[in-house]
Write a protein that holds these residues in place. Structure first.
Motif, mmCIF file in Angstrom:
data_model
loop_
_atom_site.group_PDB
_atom_site.id
_atom_site.type_symbol
_atom_site.label_atom_id
_atom_site.label_comp_id
_atom_site.label_asym_id
_atom_site.label_seq_id
_atom_site.Cartn_x
_atom_site.Cartn_y
_atom_site.Cartn_z
ATOM 1 N N ARG A 26 25.335 57.830 72.386
ATOM 2 C CA ARG A 26 24.521 58.650 71.475
ATOM 3 C C ARG A 26 23.316 59.163 72.269
ATOM 4 O O ARG A 26 22.237 58.571 72.259
ATOM 5 N N PRO A 27 23.510 60.270 72.987
ATOM 6 C CA PRO A 27 22.484 60.720 73.949
ATOM 7 C C PRO A 27 21.199 61.219 73.305
ATOM 8 O O PRO A 27 21.225 61.879 72.265
ATOM 9 N N LYS A 28 20.086 60.895 73.969
ATOM 10 C CA LYS A 28 18.770 61.410 73.561
ATOM 11 C C LYS A 28 18.280 62.459 74.553
ATOM 12 O O LYS A 28 17.331 63.182 74.287
ATOM 13 N N VAL A 29 18.914 62.465 75.748
ATOM 14 C CA VAL A 29 18.508 63.394 76.797
ATOM 15 C C VAL A 29 19.732 64.193 77.231
ATOM 16 O O VAL A 29 20.809 63.624 77.416
ATOM 17 N N PHE A 99 24.090 69.940 71.360
ATOM 18 C CA PHE A 99 23.296 68.795 71.813
ATOM 19 C C PHE A 99 22.341 68.338 70.714
ATOM 20 O O PHE A 99 22.162 67.150 70.480
ATOM 21 N N LYS A 100 21.714 69.297 70.064
ATOM 22 C CA LYS A 100 20.785 68.960 68.971
ATOM 23 C C LYS A 100 21.504 68.114 67.926
ATOM 24 O O LYS A 100 20.995 67.097 67.448
ATOM 25 N N LEU A 101 22.727 68.538 67.574
ATOM 26 C CA LEU A 101 23.477 67.834 66.535
ATOM 27 C C LEU A 101 24.011 66.487 67.027
ATOM 28 O O LEU A 101 24.391 65.635 66.221
ATOM 29 N N LEU A 102 24.038 66.291 68.353
ATOM 30 C CA LEU A 102 24.405 64.968 68.894
ATOM 31 C C LEU A 102 23.212 64.011 68.833
ATOM 32 O O LEU A 102 23.355 62.826 69.074
ATOM 33 N N GLY A 103 22.022 64.547 68.577
ATOM 34 C CA GLY A 103 20.815 63.708 68.525
ATOM 35 C C GLY A 103 19.913 63.836 69.743
ATOM 36 O O GLY A 103 18.962 63.075 69.905
ATOM 37 N N VAL A 104 20.215 64.801 70.615
ATOM 38 C CA VAL A 104 19.407 64.981 71.828
ATOM 39 C C VAL A 104 17.997 65.462 71.465
ATOM 40 O O VAL A 104 17.837 66.349 70.623
ATOM 41 N N GLU A 105 16.987 64.852 72.107
ATOM 42 C CA GLU A 105 15.593 65.223 71.843
ATOM 43 C C GLU A 105 14.914 65.896 73.027
ATOM 44 O O GLU A 105 13.900 66.569 72.868
ATOM 45 N N THR A 106 15.455 65.639 74.227
ATOM 46 C CA THR A 106 14.830 66.200 75.427
ATOM 47 C C THR A 106 15.878 66.921 76.256
ATOM 48 O O THR A 106 16.950 66.367 76.519
ATOM 49 N N LEU A 107 15.558 68.136 76.677
ATOM 50 C CA LEU A 107 16.452 68.905 77.553
ATOM 51 C C LEU A 107 15.840 68.990 78.945
ATOM 52 O O LEU A 107 14.690 69.396 79.099
ATOM 53 N N MET A 229 13.385 70.653 70.540
ATOM 54 C CA MET A 229 13.559 69.749 71.678
ATOM 55 C C MET A 229 12.386 69.859 72.646
ATOM 56 O O MET A 229 11.793 70.929 72.793
ATOM 57 N N ARG A 230 12.099 68.757 73.307
ATOM 58 C CA ARG A 230 11.147 68.765 74.418
ATOM 59 C C ARG A 230 11.893 69.283 75.651
ATOM 60 O O ARG A 230 13.060 68.943 75.857
ATOM 61 N N VAL A 231 11.206 70.084 76.476
ATOM 62 C CA VAL A 231 11.900 70.735 77.593
ATOM 63 C C VAL A 231 11.199 70.465 78.923
ATOM 64 O O VAL A 231 9.970 70.510 79.013
ATOM 65 N N PHE A 232 12.027 70.192 79.928
ATOM 66 C CA PHE A 232 11.526 70.095 81.305
ATOM 67 C C PHE A 232 12.485 70.877 82.200
ATOM 68 O O PHE A 232 13.705 70.802 82.010
ATOM 69 N N ASP A 279 9.350 58.420 77.968
ATOM 70 C CA ASP A 279 9.517 57.775 76.675
ATOM 71 C C ASP A 279 10.423 58.678 75.856
ATOM 72 O O ASP A 279 10.048 59.806 75.540
ATOM 73 N N ILE A 280 11.618 58.192 75.538
ATOM 74 C CA ILE A 280 12.527 59.107 74.849
ATOM 75 C C ILE A 280 12.264 59.180 73.345
ATOM 76 O O ILE A 280 12.877 59.955 72.649
ATOM 77 N N ASN A 281 11.330 58.363 72.871
ATOM 78 C CA ASN A 281 11.064 58.424 71.425
ATOM 79 C C ASN A 281 9.778 59.142 71.083
ATOM 80 O O ASN A 281 9.332 59.124 69.948
ATOM 81 N N ASN A 282 9.147 59.760 72.096
ATOM 82 C CA ASN A 282 7.837 60.348 71.798
ATOM 83 C C ASN A 282 7.906 61.814 71.387
ATOM 84 O O ASN A 282 6.920 62.494 71.312
ATOM 85 N N ASN A 283 9.109 62.263 71.138
ATOM 86 C CA ASN A 283 9.246 63.644 70.676
ATOM 87 C C ASN A 283 9.300 63.643 69.155
ATOM 88 O O ASN A 283 10.312 63.294 68.567
ATOM 89 N N THR A 284 8.205 64.030 68.553
ATOM 90 C CA THR A 284 8.139 63.935 67.096
ATOM 91 C C THR A 284 8.775 65.129 66.412
ATOM 92 O O THR A 284 8.960 65.137 65.220
ATOM 93 N N ALA A 285 9.083 66.163 67.206
ATOM 94 C CA ALA A 285 9.622 67.395 66.603
ATOM 95 C C ALA A 285 10.989 67.144 65.984
ATOM 96 O O ALA A 285 11.709 66.267 66.411
#
Ligand SMILES: O=P(O)(O)O[C@H]1O[C@H](CO)[C@@H](O)[C@H]1O
Ligand code: HPA
Length: 285
Positions: A26-29, A99-107, A229-232, A279-285
């Motif tokens: 269940r990817p977050k990144v 990816f968004k629908l998979l639960g990804v928060e950071t790209l 999503m947070r982006v880097f 920190d993969i949980n710090n994306n509140t968006a």
């Protein structure tokens, strides 16, 4: 998901549901590998690997140096999904919303790019501070069409999209890796491609303050940012763009891939360490 006119939330959801039924991860990144940078996925442990051709709703990756596989796995205890092969606007697809629908928060997006900045060298790594979406300025935007409020707002802001904390973290990591002398921070400009720039176009981009140019990234970043999503982003400078009529140098995709391969291990270490520290949980968006 073959014609962007027909793609709706249900299409993305069907693809996401199929993937969720095929893997426990269940990817977050999410990581997108640029041209020749597919080995970024090799660092993932406990891999579940899907060929794009086996994923319902996925198009094929058509560009050499883009394998066409989605790789799920663990990186330093964080669950990731890695796109080994991206879709460029000139190929006509964008699948970030899956990816968004998979639960990804950071790209984390990577690319091969040519440099306009005089101080850059081949093999440098550019941390993307901001982008210019050239096709977007002319109205070619992946967010065109009816807005789906389930993903994001009609008029998303695009200032501060490349996360400041992650950029600083990447700099610190480069310092500890002893590679800061070849790390830059700058503006990436997306052009439509698939041709490389003419000399007059290169001069124009240089005057506009572009540091590096490529044919990807901005559409993915727009869609990712639109849906919170947070982006880097990282550009690997694979060539210096020819800006002088006296310069006989010429760029080719093969040369781009060669430099990418030479530097992909450094990028892999940097991306792995970044994911490990973030920190993969710090994306509140
Ligand atoms: O942006 P990525 O996928 O790294 O690829 C870059 O390399 C190709 C040109 O050699 C173009 O597609 C350009 O965008
Ligand atoms: O010089 C370039 N221009 C556009 N895209 C690129 N991708 C790698 N190098 C380049």
């Amino acid at each position: 998901i073959h014609s962007k006119d027909q793609i709706c939330h249900e299409d993305y959801q069907r693809t996401a549901d199929w993937l969720l039924s095929q893997t426990q991860h269940r990817p977050k990144v999410a990581i997108i590998c640029g041209s020749g940078l597919g080995m970024l996925a090799d660092a993932l442990k406990c891999q579940d690997l899907f060929k794009y051709s086996d994923i319902p709703g996925f198009p094929q990756s058509t560009v050499k140096g883009h394998a066409g596989r989605l790789v799920f796995g663990e990186l330093k205890g964080k669950t990731c999904v890695c796109m080994q092969g991206r879709f460029h606007m000139y190929e006509g697809h964008s699948l970030i919303r899956v990816f968004k629908l998979l639960g990804v928060e950071t790209l984390i997006v990577t690319n091969a790019a040519g440099s306009l900045a005089d101080s850059y060298s081949c093999g440098d790594i550019m941390i993307i501070r901001d982008h210019i979406n050239f096709p977007g300025l002319a109205g070619l935007n992946p967010l065109n069409g009816p807005n789906d409020d389930k993903f994001g707002p009609r008029f998303p802001p695009m200032s501060g999209v490349y996360d400041k904390n992650l950029r600083k973290m990447a700099f610190d990591i480069c310092k500890s890796m002893g590679v800061s002398q070849c790390v830059q921070e700058g503006v990436y400009c997306m052009v439509g491609g698939p041709n490389f720039e003419s000399i007059a176009e290169a001069r124009l981009l240089h005057r506009l303050g572009v540091d590096a140019v490529g044919m990807s990234t901005a559409p993915e970043v727009l869609v990712a940012s639109h849906c919170g999503m947070r982006v880097f982003g990282l550009s690997l400078i694979t060539n210096k763009v020819v800006k002088s009529y006296e310069d006989n140098a010429s760029v080719s995709h093969e040369a781009v891939l060669e430099v990418s391969k030479m530097r992909s291990e450094t990028l892999q270490v940097l991306v792995t360490e970044l994911i490990s520290r973030m920190d993969i949980n710090n994306n509140t968006a």
